[in-house]
Each structure stands twice: as C-alpha cells, then as structure tokens.
Design a protein around this motif. Structure first.
Motif, PDB file in Angstrom:
ATOM      1  N   ASP B  95     138.462  19.633  57.600  1.00 12.78           N
ATOM      2  CA  ASP B  95     138.663  19.059  56.238  1.00 12.78           C
ATOM      3  C   ASP B  95     138.039  17.687  56.092  1.00 12.78           C
ATOM      4  O   ASP B  95     137.821  17.140  56.851  1.00 12.78           O
ATOM      5  CB  ASP B  95     140.090  19.237  55.913  1.00 12.78           C
ATOM      6  CG  ASP B  95     140.434  20.685  55.976  1.00 12.78           C
ATOM      7  OD1 ASP B  95     140.003  21.719  55.655  1.00 12.78           O
ATOM      8  OD2 ASP B  95     141.530  20.985  56.430  1.00 12.78           O
ATOM      9  N   SER B  96     138.043  17.188  54.998  1.00 10.47           N
ATOM     10  CA  SER B  96     137.577  15.843  54.690  1.00 10.47           C
ATOM     11  C   SER B  96     138.681  14.823  54.579  1.00 10.47           C
ATOM     12  O   SER B  96     140.026  15.399  54.869  1.00 10.47           O
ATOM     13  CB  SER B  96     137.123  15.784  53.033  1.00 10.47           C
ATOM     14  OG  SER B  96     138.006  16.013  52.237  1.00 10.47           O
ATOM     15  N   SER B  98     139.900  13.077  52.495  1.00  9.77           N
ATOM     16  CA  SER B  98     140.716  13.087  51.261  1.00  9.77           C
ATOM     17  C   SER B  98     141.593  14.162  51.457  1.00  9.77           C
ATOM     18  O   SER B  98     142.945  14.124  51.026  1.00  9.77           O
ATOM     19  CB  SER B  98     139.715  13.380  50.139  1.00  9.77           C
ATOM     20  OG  SER B  98     138.844  12.547  49.681  1.00  9.77           O
ATOM     21  N   VAL B  99     141.363  15.416  51.818  1.00 10.53           N
ATOM     22  CA  VAL B  99     142.294  16.566  52.015  1.00 10.53           C
ATOM     23  C   VAL B  99     143.228  16.259  52.896  1.00 10.53           C
ATOM     24  O   VAL B  99     144.579  16.657  52.975  1.00 10.53           O
ATOM     25  CB  VAL B  99     141.505  17.913  52.329  1.00 10.53           C
ATOM     26  CG1 VAL B  99     142.139  19.151  52.739  1.00 10.53           C
ATOM     27  CG2 VAL B  99     140.553  18.136  51.163  1.00 10.53           C
ATOM     28  N   PHE B 102     146.112  13.953  51.371  1.00 15.22           N
ATOM     29  CA  PHE B 102     146.948  14.818  50.837  1.00 15.22           C
ATOM     30  C   PHE B 102     147.775  15.508  51.473  1.00 15.22           C
ATOM     31  O   PHE B 102     149.042  15.380  51.302  1.00 15.22           O
ATOM     32  CB  PHE B 102     145.858  15.943  49.746  1.00 15.22           C
ATOM     33  CG  PHE B 102     146.880  16.475  48.878  1.00 15.22           C
ATOM     34  CD1 PHE B 102     147.262  16.175  47.811  1.00 15.22           C
ATOM     35  CD2 PHE B 102     147.266  18.037  49.273  1.00 15.22           C
ATOM     36  CE1 PHE B 102     148.050  16.819  46.758  1.00 15.22           C
ATOM     37  CE2 PHE B 102     148.008  18.933  48.212  1.00 15.22           C
ATOM     38  CZ  PHE B 102     148.329  18.242  46.979  1.00 15.22           C
ATOM     39  N   THR B 134     139.285   6.789  47.386  1.00 17.59           N
ATOM     40  CA  THR B 134     139.788   8.156  47.441  1.00 17.59           C
ATOM     41  C   THR B 134     141.495   8.180  47.535  1.00 17.59           C
ATOM     42  O   THR B 134     142.018   8.986  47.317  1.00 17.59           O
ATOM     43  CB  THR B 134     139.001   8.788  48.372  1.00 17.59           C
ATOM     44  OG1 THR B 134     139.035  10.217  47.797  1.00 17.59           O
ATOM     45  CG2 THR B 134     139.441   8.743  49.604  1.00 17.59           C
ATOM     46  N   TYR B 226     132.629  10.229  60.941  1.00 14.92           N
ATOM     47  CA  TYR B 226     131.104   9.832  60.817  1.00 14.92           C
ATOM     48  C   TYR B 226     130.676   8.442  60.865  1.00 14.92           C
ATOM     49  O   TYR B 226     129.585   7.979  60.747  1.00 14.92           O
ATOM     50  CB  TYR B 226     130.522  10.745  59.654  1.00 14.92           C
ATOM     51  CG  TYR B 226     131.311  10.324  58.076  1.00 14.92           C
ATOM     52  CD1 TYR B 226     131.296   9.280  57.567  1.00 14.92           C
ATOM     53  CD2 TYR B 226     131.932  11.689  57.574  1.00 14.92           C
ATOM     54  CE1 TYR B 226     132.046   9.160  56.274  1.00 14.92           C
ATOM     55  CE2 TYR B 226     133.015  11.407  56.640  1.00 14.92           C
ATOM     56  CZ  TYR B 226     132.759  10.198  55.672  1.00 14.92           C
ATOM     57  OH  TYR B 226     133.405  10.128  54.849  1.00 14.92           O
ATOM     58  N   GLY B 234     129.065  13.677  56.807  1.00 15.48           N
ATOM     59  CA  GLY B 234     130.141  14.357  56.446  1.00 15.48           C
ATOM     60  C   GLY B 234     130.859  15.237  57.666  1.00 15.48           C
ATOM     61  O   GLY B 234     131.658  16.389  57.343  1.00 15.48           O
ATOM     62  N   SER B 235     130.866  15.083  58.705  1.00 16.58           N
ATOM     63  CA  SER B 235     131.413  15.661  59.963  1.00 16.58           C
ATOM     64  C   SER B 235     132.862  15.587  59.408  1.00 16.58           C
ATOM     65  O   SER B 235     133.565  14.696  58.906  1.00 16.58           O
ATOM     66  CB  SER B 235     131.233  14.971  61.206  1.00 16.58           C
ATOM     67  OG  SER B 235     131.551  13.480  61.225  1.00 16.58           O
ATOM     68  N   PRO B 283     137.356  26.594  60.095  1.00 11.92           N
ATOM     69  CA  PRO B 283     136.585  25.279  60.231  1.00 11.92           C
ATOM     70  C   PRO B 283     135.243  25.505  60.126  1.00 11.92           C
ATOM     71  O   PRO B 283     134.585  26.607  60.455  1.00 11.92           O
ATOM     72  CB  PRO B 283     136.997  24.796  61.823  1.00 11.92           C
ATOM     73  CG  PRO B 283     137.440  26.325  62.435  1.00 11.92           C
ATOM     74  CD  PRO B 283     137.781  27.334  61.184  1.00 11.92           C
ATOM     75  N   ASP B 284     134.520  24.302  59.606  1.00 12.53           N
ATOM     76  CA  ASP B 284     133.162  24.069  59.484  1.00 12.53           C
ATOM     77  C   ASP B 284     132.436  24.064  60.947  1.00 12.53           C
ATOM     78  O   ASP B 284     132.209  22.939  61.386  1.00 12.53           O
ATOM     79  CB  ASP B 284     132.680  23.326  58.517  1.00 12.53           C
ATOM     80  CG  ASP B 284     133.414  21.885  58.819  1.00 12.53           C
ATOM     81  OD1 ASP B 284     134.266  21.890  59.425  1.00 12.53           O
ATOM     82  OD2 ASP B 284     132.959  20.882  58.319  1.00 12.53           O
TER      83      ASP B 284
END
Lengths: 403, 403
Positions: B95-96, B98-99, B102, B134, B226, B234-235, B283-284
């Motif tokens: 995830d990022s 930001s996520v 949260f 953010t 990153y 955006g890793s 996962p990406d």
C-alpha cells in the motif's frame, strides 16, 4: 479424430479473435487460470524495461512529468473505461480492490446520509453473502466505522432486503466461485428504487463481458486488473465514480494525490474535481505502467465480440465435459443460461479430491485452480484461449478423473 | 584548483562508502533528489525482467507460491527491518504511505480506547502541524471516523500538548521541507508517559540515519521506500507494528491478505498473527519485487556509516555554500546541529525566484527540487552522492544565483 476435436478445429478456424493469441506470451500449456492471473501480453517486457532503465534510471525525478507518471491513474482509467462501458473521466486506477471497496462503501454511506438528511436514517450496508471474502470483511469494517449495520444476503434476496434504511448495496457482477453472472441492470434499478447506492465489484467480469456502467446508472464500481485485463500480478485496481456523484464523493482516504492542488502542500484539504479525488497516495508506477502496456492487447477488440467468444468457449467446454467425463464425476455450478454465466466454468468434484485432481491436471499441462472444498475452476480468457485448448482441457480432465 | 575542490577530492578518497556508487545507474548529473526518488540500483533491471518474463510469463499463477510472491510483503519487511532498527517479524510492505498512516492511526486509537476502558476517554489525535500534508489529511479522516478531535501542534509543542485524552500522536522523524530531525526517543517517551501511542513517519529518515524502532519502543511506524531505499517510483510503503502490540492491532482495512487463513475463503474474519495482519489486498508484485532487488545495495552497509557520511556531506555542502554563494542570497532552513539534521539541506532563496533557480540548476546538471514558495531542497543519499558532487552543486548554485 474425434468429433469434438474436429469441431474444435472448425471453431478455431472461424474465430475472429483467434489471432489475438499472438499478442500474448504463451506456451503449450492450456491456461485456464486467466480469471486469477492473466497471461503476459507480449508488449509488456520491453515496455517495463524502458520504464525501469530510461524513465527511472535516466530521467529519474523528471519522469513524474515528462514520462506522464503523475497522470497515469486517470489516463489508464480512461483506457479501462470503454471495456466497462464508461465515458472518460469516470475511473482512476490505484490501490488494491480491498482499499477501493472501502473508499466506495464509505463514500456511498456518506452520500446516502447527505441525501437523506432529515429523513430516515440510512444505516445499513447490504452485502452479497456469497461474495469473495475480502469484500465482506471490508464491508464489515466500513459499517463499523460509519455506524451502520451489515446485512449479508444472497444477490437474489437483495430486492426483498431493501428498505428505507439501506444506504448502499455491494454486489459482485460475477461470482468468483460459481461463475454466476448477476443482473446488474435489474439489481441497480432495484437499489435505486429504494433510494440507496449500488457498488459493483467487477473483478470477474471486466474484460470478459460488457458491463455498461454508464448505461445502467451504476453509482460506484471497483475491479482488479490482473485477471481478464492481464495487468500482471497485483496490478493496481480501479474505482469508477458516476459523473454526477463525483462532486459529492467524500473519500475516507483523502491522501495528497486527491488534493485539488497536490503540490501546494497546504495543510487544508480541498478535493480535486472529477475522478482524481478518489486517488490516495503516490501510485505504484511499475505495476501501473505494466498494466498500461497490457491494455494495448485490446486495440480494435470490441468487448461484445469477446463476450460472444466467451460464451462459445464455455458452452463448448460444458459440451466436451458432458461427452468425455463419465456421469456422476463432476457437477457444474455455473449456470447453463447465458444470461447468468460469466466467463468461467466451476465444476464440483463429486467422486474425487478436487485439490488432487487439480494438481494432476496442472501436471498434465492444463492449468485451472482449486477452491476449497471441492471446486475446480476453469477461466476462459477469450483473447488467448481457443477451442482446441478447451477440448484438450475437458479430455485431460476426463483422463485424470477415471485413473 | 580551489581549496574546497581539493578537500572534496580528499574526502572522496577517504570515503569508505565511495565504492557503493557503482551499485547504481548514474551519469554525470549531480543527483540531489534521492530524497524524492532514489536512483536506480544496477541490479533492478535484470531482476525485474526475470519477474516479468519468467515468473509472470512462464510460471504464471504458480509464482504466487514458487516465486515467493505471496510472502513478499513480510519477507521484504524483514529486509527493511535492520535499516530502521527492527527485529524480523515487525514490518510488512504494501500500500501507499497514506494508506498505512490510516491503518496505524485507527489501530492506535482503538488500542488506546481498549486500554483506557472505564477510564478517561481517549478522543484526541495529535498531529505534527508541519507535516507533509498527506499525513495531516489522513489524520483528519482517521479522527473523523473514530470520533476523535484532531490537534495539530509543532513537534516542539507535543510534550506540552499531551493530556489524558490523547490517544495517539503522529510525528515525522525528519521534516520533508526543512530537513529537521526530530527527537524520536524523547518524544516517544513523552507520548508513552501520557499513556498514548506514538506513530512515526520515517519517509525522510529510513535509509539515511539510524532509527532504532525497537530500542526506543516506538509503537507504530510507516514509511515510503522510494526515497533513500531506492525502491522505484511509487514502490510500496511499509508499516511497523511493535511486537507486543501485534495481537491488539485491529485494522480498519482487514482485506483477505490479512486473514489467518486467506485461502479458507471464510465469510468470518480471523486476523493473522504477527505483522501480516496489517496486510490488505493482493500486493503489487512488480513494484514490490523491484524494491526487494533494490535492497541488495545495502548488503554489508551499516546504517551508522551512512549516517556518518550523510552528516559529512551536508556539513561540506553548507561549508561550500557559505564559501561560494554571496551573503544574503540563500538562508539555510536546516539546523546546524547534527542532532537536529536529517540528510537534506533546504535553502530558502531570499534574492531570486526559487522555482527559476531550480530550473536553471537542473539545466546545469544539478538536480534538487523546489518546494513552494521559496525553498530549494537538496537531498544527500550517502550511498551514491560524493563530496565532489557536493562541491559542484554548491559551485553551480553560486553561478546560477549571481547571473
């Protein structure tokens, strides 16, 4: 040569999409797991090598602008849009399906409450009880965090379950297990009739059949991109927001990428206009640009033709299974009626251990997958699966089941 | 040859980390934007080509198991762990940022309330008012969704702002704009003293200086990969959960990847043990495995040595700027004291348009970045930035500022 083998050859010869197979990297495996992970489109390796070596390695930070990294989420959303019947400007790509389900459900509850202000409390989230589990888990969390109750019902029960307390209904277009296609236009209309919002999960339909999001007035939709859209393992998911709802979309994950002026670095949050307000943090560029390259396979391919071939493939697979597999060994969980069938066939194994059957199928070059306790899933990706593959899969299945 | 140029040569010759530069793909640009996007590690292109061509293209679905895709989030978390002072089993990647902010804040509020049951309400989230925006936006959303109020204060004001209503405090280890390093041990202890939880954002410190998460008893931490970790655009980000808190970590995003038995497909949610319960969706993999390859550059590199070089670089840069740039043209926003300095130098432009200055610097082969309205940021990634680069950057800056 058996009759069905001849028929397969005729069907392949007459298939207007047959040549699309060459847009993928394939071997002699019969790959019927594209409903889990799509095959590799042939353009992807070179494109990703360029993203890594030139865009990252040489341009580095400049690529956020010069290589179009920053706008990738909405640009790629616009590439997915025609496949699901959406106009440009409705879809952004990013995050996982689970995260997008959360955004969609919370935003829908907030919209329902804003609209109902002064009227009945909208405090119920209805969810497909047969859903892929993550949607249910996330729906429960969204309910907990918005003070709603969660009501799991089967899709067939949805119309009867709607009340003036229903805020939002989360539904699957195609069931991940059985392959059943649900009535998106009818259920959406029913949900709207109750004054609620409809969120559709398109994971198992996008890229396999027409969806018609705009046409049917769907409010919000989410989907993954690594199945029939062939974006690669864990490629980012997407979120559709109906155009007239965009100004009211109030995200529970308002990361800086969703800001009207992200580089203003303001401590105050002002959401962007349009679909980008559903963005969150920095997008995962490698995974995202692999997806963008992968979408090239759709150039000139009408999704209606894909649907026609998909139904022909699953019809033919069922025909071959009936012909080859002795009675009583498997039972199809996938509806026979075209209007109720997605692009997979799920067979319940009644006479053998399904996990063992799938292992033997894979060892024999036919790749599907196994869903506990007793289901064999075969996904038919019409861009690269042919009728010869289909006949072979049924034939090998019969061999495995009788030995 | 100028004195500073000679000094740069001496410093480079004596630099024990100088050879690490060859682990990256670099050209003759002076790249001082590694605090925004790290340079490309040389091992990444071939590794990603293998992930795409062989793992995805040939093994396809089998790679979830055979290529270790499924366990990548915790395996790569364990690779990051030593860089931030964490034992194995504390970190998951995905995830990022930001996520993850949260997840961390909501989970912390829930833990604070569970602990305070029957006592004072824990209904306030304290957030660094000078934070990267953010974090503030997400903190506001977390507060809104948990019924808390949000209290933005400067890090220096935190100890005085803590009360028995504070549930959690979100802090930045290094300020993204000024490069100021905050007192993680002291502030964490103060937060604990008030019975609250501390969440640290490590985006601008991990990979540049020792963090000591376990040692200082940090509760939760997030960071991107990153910047100084060179994971690529955006890793995925990561989340650290202190070991004894893991059984109480109650995620607001309980996707199927966080389930104790993800393939059980149960409608009931049972969280996994350990850090994997902070996972969410699929996962990406491409972005994630690029990061995994990128972490190879740390083999045999003690983060303490990186910190020593980082301070030497920023000291030397400030020395060169003082020597080359006429008085009154720039003013450093970055603290002079080592204990308060991260791995970047932020210069406020007092006599020229900073955006224009940065454009001219970039055109002259010195890449930093510009933060509105008047800040030039120069990040020093000690694995690949040398003292010669540093002298040249200051010299070119002086040329740009006087012409």
């Amino acid at each position: 040569m058996s009759e069905l083998l001849s028929k397969a050859e005729e069907l392949d010869a007459a298939d207007p999409l047959a040549e699309l197979r060459h847009r993928f990297v394939l071997d002699d495996t019969v790959y019927l797991d594209g409903n889990s992970l799509g095959a590799l489109p042939a353009v992807v390796p070179d494109r990703i090598a360029d993203v890594v070596r030139r865009q990252w390695g040489e341009l580095r930070i400049r690529s956020w602008e010069e290589s179009g990294w920053w706008t990738a989420p909405e640009r790629i959303g616009d590439r997915i849009a025609p496949l699901v019947g959406a106009a440009p400007g409705r879809i952004v790509v990013g995050d996982s399906t689970s995260v997008n389900v959360f955004k969609a459900l919370v935003a829908a509850v907030r919209m329902a409450r804003a609209r109902a202000a002064g009227g009945t409390a909208r405090d119920e989230i209805v969810v497909d009880a047969t859903t892929f589990p993550t949607d249910g888990y996330i729906a429960r969390s969204a309910a907990r965090m918005t003070g709603c109750t969660l009501r799991p019902v089967t899709p067939a029960e949805v119309p009867g379950a709607l009340t003036d307390r229903t805020a939002v209904v989360l539904l699957n277009h195609v069931d991940y297990r059985t392959g059943r296609l649900h009535d998106l236009p009818g259920l959406t209309a029913a949900v709207h009739g109750a004054g609620a919002y409809a969120v559709w999960d398109l994971c198992h339909s996008a890229g396999a059949l027409p969806v018609g999001l705009d046409e049917h007035g769907v409010d919000l939709a989410v989907g993954c991109t690594y199945k029939y859209l062939n974006g690669g393992p864990g490629s980012p998911a997407y979120l559709y927001v109906r155009q007239d709802l965009q100004p009211r979309f109030d995200s529970p994950l308002p990361g800086w990428n969703s800001h009207a002026e992200p580089f203003g670095m303001s401590p105050d949050y002002t959401p962007a206009a349009g679909a980008p307000r559903a963005r969150v943090g920095t997008p995962d560029i490698l995974s995202m640009l692999a997806l963008e390259a992968a979408l090239d396979v759709w150039d000139g391919v009408p999704v209606e033709a894909v649907r026609t071939k998909s139904l022909a493939l699953t019809d033919f697979f069922l025909e071959c299974v009936t012909a080859y597999v002795p009675d009583g060994r498997v039972e199809s969980l996938t509806p026979a009626a075209h209007a109720e069938r997605g692009s997979q066939v799920a067979l319940r194994c009644t006479s053998a251990d399904a996990g063992d059957v799938m292992r033997r199928l894979v060892a024999s070059g036919v790749v599907g997958d196994f869903r506990r306790p007793d289901v064999l899933r075969f996904g038919f990706a019409p861009l690269y699966v042919g009728f010869g593959d289909t006949e072979r899969a049924a034939r090998v299945l019969a061999e495995v089941l009788v030995t």
